[in-house]
Design an enzyme around this catalytic site. Sequence first.
Site, PDB file in Angstrom:
ATOM      1  N   GLU A 265      25.018 -10.920  -2.384  1.00  0.00           N
ATOM      2  CA  GLU A 265      25.751  -9.880  -1.670  1.00  0.00           C
ATOM      3  C   GLU A 265      27.223 -10.253  -1.754  1.00  0.00           C
ATOM      4  O   GLU A 265      27.614 -11.341  -1.341  1.00  0.00           O
ATOM      5  CB  GLU A 265      25.295  -9.790  -0.216  1.00  0.00           C
ATOM      6  CG  GLU A 265      25.993  -8.691   0.552  1.00  0.00           C
ATOM      7  CD  GLU A 265      26.033  -8.952   2.038  1.00  0.00           C
ATOM      8  OE1 GLU A 265      27.106  -8.757   2.633  1.00  0.00           O
ATOM      9  OE2 GLU A 265      24.996  -9.370   2.588  1.00  0.00           O
ATOM     10  N   CYS A 302      30.762  -7.737   6.401  1.00  0.00           N
ATOM     11  CA  CYS A 302      30.621  -7.158   5.067  1.00  0.00           C
ATOM     12  C   CYS A 302      30.472  -5.640   5.127  1.00  0.00           C
ATOM     13  O   CYS A 302      30.611  -4.968   4.101  1.00  0.00           O
ATOM     14  CB  CYS A 302      29.432  -7.784   4.351  1.00  0.00           C
ATOM     15  SG  CYS A 302      27.949  -7.899   5.356  1.00  0.00           S
TER      16      CYS A 302
END
Length: 526
Positions: A265, A302
Amino acid sequence: MQITGNMLIGASAVRGTEGTLRAFDPVRNADIEPTFGGGSAADVERACQLATRAFDPYRLAPLETRARFLEAIADNIVALGNALIDRAHIESALPKGRIEGERGRTVGQLRLFASLVRDGRWLTATLDPALPDRKPLPRSDLRLQKIPVGPVAVFGASNFPLAFSVAGGDTASALAAGCPVVVKAHPAHLGTSELVGRAIQKAVADCGLPEGVFSLVLGAGNAIGEALVAHPAIRSVGFTGSRRGGLALVDIASRRREPIPVFAEMSSINPFFLLPGALAQRVDAIASGFVDSVTLGVGQFCTNPGLVIVLDSPHTQRFIDAAAQAFAKKEAQTMLTAGIASTYQAAIERRAEADGVRSVAQGAPTDASCAALPALFTTTAAQFLVSAELEEEIFGPTSLVVTCSDVDEMIRVAERLEGQLTATLQLEPDDYELARQLLPTLERKAGRILANGFPTGVEVSYAMVHGGPFPATSDARATSVGATAIERFLRPVCYQDLPAALLPEALLDDNPLKLWRLRDGKLVQG
């Protein structure tokens, strides 16, 4: 529990000999005792050897044993009490309330995966019985189940010292799948990592599992992480961090004699579409919620909404004005590390100097060390479409408002976007037609699409997807949060005409595990 500065290689505490590392208190801008010994290639070799030896005994242990192991880890983390909360708070500058919530999420996802293991549906047990009389050709007896891929390397993240770290989602899902795990601790929270690592190490011992089911290694720089990904024992990688770091691991994994998947990620700006009806009816509420989302946790999520896309109208300026006023009230706060704060400041300065970008708000300065000053910028869609740098993620409390002259331009901006973790639609019923035009694009671009919410906050559940097309992740087929995260560390095996005495329990005719299975194309519990 005392923090010693040691690595945890299987059941042993090992003092690294490749230099020293120190944890850092970003609030005091000072190092924290004790020193930690950096690991070497030999330490990686030992951890991987133990993981290899542990793999078959661990994956073949009863599912109930695996589930109880995950629950034991959760219980041991809770038992660390305030010592864990205090250390994570000092190392990250995150409020204690946030750390307590993150601990709850960490133990919650461990328990979710324990429940998932017991359920057994992730095995995808499938039976196609033999058809010896079928014409023109008979069919063999075919049975399928998924098995774990092998030892997994996990890299702790900077922004979640618990939930995306030593016992975070990557570790929990890999252990649930039946994979031993070797974790490379993030240097920003070394003490927190050791405490949690010892909680896992104790659970391994108490559950009677092979010691190589878990190891924790440390290292300054990139060498130990590179050695871990390159080691032939490692069969998959879980990573949360920068695009640069993730792509470096993907490159190492792809150049191995036997390449392996890296589930990284990496980068997302999480576009936030303000549609006209919603803006006309809820402009102030949307602006307030948006600014709170951007600045939550000093913008170190994020899923931070780093890009707002809106049609130009009188309500658009009202939104910008309201957001600017809210930004001006947000104080500069300490970031996770001095390096992250420095990178944020440099990125903000570059954005302020970019062609066609206007700075419309800054937060209130403070005397906090390693601090980030919230900042809001605006530009036009025409400028955005010709300025690739405006699409770059800035990790921190900032966002860019892009105004579009018409619907076609809004759709062109949506099409221009890279892959994202999330895309948000603020809409009312009279916006549905525009939303229908945007949705096909957003489905191709994002892993999660929200309506009338804010992307910060990721539920740990069965339906959650925390992933997306590149560069949000290196593999858009996967999620790092939620029950289906286990799929990253499994692969299917078909058994053809294998005698019943040799079949896995999940595929026996009498179904001793009481699983839901696909038998002759029909889902049955039998």
